[in-house]
Design an enzyme around this catalytic site. Sequence first.
Site, PDB file in Angstrom:
ATOM      1  N   CYS A  79       1.531  -5.113 -12.560  1.00 52.36           N
ATOM      2  CA  CYS A  79       0.366  -4.961 -13.434  1.00 52.36           C
ATOM      3  C   CYS A  79      -0.820  -4.407 -12.624  1.00 52.36           C
ATOM      4  O   CYS A  79      -0.745  -3.296 -12.108  1.00 52.36           O
ATOM      5  CB  CYS A  79       0.042  -6.266 -14.149  1.00 52.36           C
ATOM      6  SG  CYS A  79      -1.068  -6.048 -15.566  1.00 52.36           S
ATOM      7  N   HIS A 181       4.685  -6.917 -17.062  1.00 53.20           N
ATOM      8  CA  HIS A 181       4.976  -8.186 -16.392  1.00 53.20           C
ATOM      9  C   HIS A 181       6.472  -8.489 -16.492  1.00 53.20           C
ATOM     10  O   HIS A 181       6.925  -8.956 -17.542  1.00 53.20           O
ATOM     11  CB  HIS A 181       4.176  -9.320 -17.040  1.00 53.20           C
ATOM     12  CG  HIS A 181       2.723  -9.284 -16.725  1.00 53.20           C
ATOM     13  ND1 HIS A 181       2.185  -9.899 -15.614  1.00 53.20           N
ATOM     14  CD2 HIS A 181       1.692  -8.694 -17.362  1.00 53.20           C
ATOM     15  CE1 HIS A 181       0.873  -9.695 -15.585  1.00 53.20           C
ATOM     16  NE2 HIS A 181       0.556  -8.961 -16.631  1.00 53.20           N
ATOM     17  N   GLU A 183       8.080 -10.918 -15.283  1.00 51.88           N
ATOM     18  CA  GLU A 183       8.274 -12.357 -15.464  1.00 51.88           C
ATOM     19  C   GLU A 183       8.040 -12.801 -16.911  1.00 51.88           C
ATOM     20  O   GLU A 183       8.404 -13.919 -17.289  1.00 51.88           O
ATOM     21  CB  GLU A 183       7.365 -13.147 -14.508  1.00 51.88           C
ATOM     22  CG  GLU A 183       5.904 -13.232 -14.878  1.00 51.88           C
ATOM     23  CD  GLU A 183       5.061 -12.009 -14.516  1.00 51.88           C
ATOM     24  OE1 GLU A 183       3.825 -12.099 -14.615  1.00 51.88           O
ATOM     25  OE2 GLU A 183       5.648 -10.966 -14.138  1.00 51.88           O
TER      26      GLU A 183
END
Length: 201
Positions: A79, A181, A183
């Site tokens: 990011c 992202h 995750e």
Amino acid sequence: MISIIDYGAGNIKSLQFALEKTGMNSQITTDEVTIKKSDAIILPGVGAFQDAMRALKEQGLISIIKQEVAKGKPLFGICLGMQLLFELSEEDGETEGFGFLTGKVRKISGNVKVPHMGWNNLIKHRNIPLCNNLAPDAFVYFVHSYAADGLDTNTLVASTIYGETIPAIVQQNNIVGMQFHPEKSGATGLQLLANFKEMIR
């Protein structure tokens, strides 16, 4: 072991948890010895470019990261962390980044809502190991208002469309960046992290 650089840029526990799911040990750190001993460095990030570079400079982390990257250690920017890999950002006035990658970070244009928040598909431009086992219609989760522009096309791995073409994944040798992202991107994100693990090997 992977060093996740902790410079006050958002909640990075979810990233650490995702790395654990793919069998990667990590440590959230700003310690020079730990960073130098690690197998790879992750530069996460939520927030403003200028604030991030200032925090990294104040903690003496810019020179350490540059030294380790010069030795060939993998560096993974996520990011805002990806944006920091480029030469400049126009956010809050022009600010220099690490300069590992050619290009400038600028505000997303076009008739779209900013910040860009939500799921978008990845358009692959290069078949490289970093993209192994990704579905053709893979979707990932973005939260950002700025994006890289004018980058070397040889570094562009995947993009998405949000009012314009947004670089989503970049790679140049041992440097990797993802604008989204991983995750927070479900199975696709975990696959990308697993591919990064193989790259470290």
